[in-house]
Scaffold this active site. Sequence first.
Site, PDB file in Angstrom:
ATOM      1  N   PRO A  20       0.793  -1.224   0.000  1.00 28.21           N
ATOM      2  CG  PRO A  20      -0.071  -1.073   2.145  1.00 28.21           C
ATOM      3  CD  PRO A  20       0.568  -2.045   1.198  1.00 28.21           C
ATOM      4  CG  ASN A  21      -0.137   4.307   1.431  1.00 28.68           C
ATOM      5  OD1 ASN A  21      -1.133   4.849   0.974  1.00 28.68           O
ATOM      6  ND2 ASN A  21      -0.122   3.746   2.625  1.00 28.68           N
ATOM      7  NE  ARG A  78       4.156   6.503   1.630  1.00 28.93           N
ATOM      8  CZ  ARG A  78       4.394   5.276   2.008  1.00 28.93           C
ATOM      9  NH1 ARG A  78       4.789   4.379   1.125  1.00 28.93           N
ATOM     10  NH2 ARG A  78       4.254   4.934   3.254  1.00 28.93           N
ATOM     11  CE1 TYR A 131       9.151   4.738   2.513  1.00 30.39           C
ATOM     12  CE2 TYR A 131       7.646   6.591   2.663  1.00 30.39           C
ATOM     13  CZ  TYR A 131       8.131   5.394   3.155  1.00 30.39           C
ATOM     14  OH  TYR A 131       7.580   4.850   4.292  1.00 30.39           O
ATOM     15  CG  ASN A 156       8.274  -2.361   0.044  1.00 30.20           C
ATOM     16  OD1 ASN A 156       7.830  -2.512   1.185  1.00 30.20           O
ATOM     17  ND2 ASN A 156       8.795  -1.225  -0.373  1.00 30.20           N
ATOM     18  CB  ALA A 206       1.670   0.029   6.120  1.00 28.24           C
ATOM     19  CG  HIS A 217       5.527  -2.432   9.914  1.00 26.64           C
ATOM     20  ND1 HIS A 217       6.851  -2.825   9.884  1.00 26.64           N
ATOM     21  CD2 HIS A 217       5.422  -1.384   9.051  1.00 26.64           C
ATOM     22  CE1 HIS A 217       7.511  -2.024   9.055  1.00 26.64           C
ATOM     23  NE2 HIS A 217       6.680  -1.154   8.531  1.00 26.64           N
ATOM     24  CD  GLU A 246      10.900  -7.935   5.170  1.00 24.41           C
ATOM     25  OE1 GLU A 246      11.149  -9.063   5.668  1.00 24.41           O
ATOM     26  OE2 GLU A 246      10.588  -6.943   5.847  1.00 24.41           O
ATOM     27  CG  HIS A 283      11.300  -2.673   3.965  1.00 29.74           C
ATOM     28  ND1 HIS A 283       9.934  -2.632   3.934  1.00 29.74           N
ATOM     29  CD2 HIS A 283      11.635  -3.838   4.558  1.00 29.74           C
ATOM     30  CE1 HIS A 283       9.455  -3.726   4.506  1.00 29.74           C
ATOM     31  NE2 HIS A 283      10.458  -4.480   4.887  1.00 29.74           N
ATOM     32  CB  SER A 334      12.855   3.909   4.536  1.00 34.21           C
ATOM     33  OG  SER A 334      11.846   3.067   5.064  1.00 34.21           O
ATOM     34  NE  ARG A 349      10.542   5.693   8.082  1.00 39.46           N
ATOM     35  CZ  ARG A 349       9.538   5.496   7.229  1.00 39.46           C
ATOM     36  NH1 ARG A 349       9.627   4.518   6.319  1.00 39.46           N
ATOM     37  NH2 ARG A 349       8.475   6.272   7.270  1.00 39.46           N
TER      38      ARG A 349
HETATM   39  C1  DQA Z   1       8.412   0.724   3.523  1.00 42.50           C
HETATM   40  C2  DQA Z   1       8.580   0.937   5.033  1.00 42.50           C
HETATM   41  C3  DQA Z   1       7.254   0.766   5.751  1.00 42.50           C
HETATM   42  O1  DQA Z   1       7.410   0.980   7.151  1.00 42.50           O
HETATM   43  C4  DQA Z   1       6.242   1.768   5.236  1.00 42.50           C
HETATM   44  O2  DQA Z   1       4.981   1.547   5.840  1.00 42.50           O
HETATM   45  C5  DQA Z   1       6.132   1.786   3.755  1.00 42.50           C
HETATM   46  C6  DQA Z   1       7.333   1.616   2.940  1.00 42.50           C
HETATM   47  C7  DQA Z   1       9.706   1.043   2.751  1.00 42.50           C
HETATM   48  O3  DQA Z   1       9.790   0.628   1.600  1.00 42.50           O
HETATM   49  O4  DQA Z   1      10.619   1.709   3.274  1.00 42.50           O
HETATM   50  O5  DQA Z   1       5.062   2.025   3.208  1.00 42.50           O
HETATM   51  O6  DQA Z   1       8.094  -0.634   3.302  1.00 42.50           O
END
Ligand code: DQA
Length: 158
Positions: A19-20, A27, A32, A83, A86, A89, A107, A109, A111, A116
């Site tokens: 998501p997102n 964003r 990012y 990836n 959110a 978690h 996996e 990410h 960031s 964080r």
């Molecule tokens: C993320 C890190 C997650 O904590 C966050 O909710 C994201 C992006 C990353 O790619 O750094 O949406 O997965």
Amino acid sequence: MAVAGGKRNHGRILVLHGPNLNLLGEREPEIYGRVTLAQIDEELRRLGAELGVDVDTFQSNSEGALVDRIQAARGQYDALVINPAAYTHTSVAIRDAIQMLGIAVVEVHLSNVYRREPFRHHSTIADVVEGRIMGLGANSYYLALRAAVVLADPNRGR
Ligand code: DQA
């Protein structure tokens, strides 16, 4: 793992974005980066071709849609790069689907989640994937694809 036209084919890799991530570029660019998801997907396909794999990509804001894609990947792909954003978690459903998949999973990410908020430090999938790459922006995906290609190769370690 077929050998087609004399060129070794390492197979098929699925890349899933949670998501997102469809809003990458707009964003929180300080976290990012400015690269868009379309640019990342294009580079993944280009790099896949260079490495001799077919790359399919899929993004969804819905946990169920991601679970559906993981289930549908059974027997279709040689490795998964994911990836979960959110859902990393929170999602037991994505973890359970990965455990049923039976192929290597990397996996990713953008960031470094350990730099964080504490709630980002826990991943429901960390202990059911082959490896994790994070903190390197879009390069996290490209390195994960390279790792997935190695993991997908049945001759690795020979
Ligand atoms: C993320 C890190 C997650 O904590 C966050 O909710 C994201 C992006 C990353 O790619 O750094 O949406 O997965």
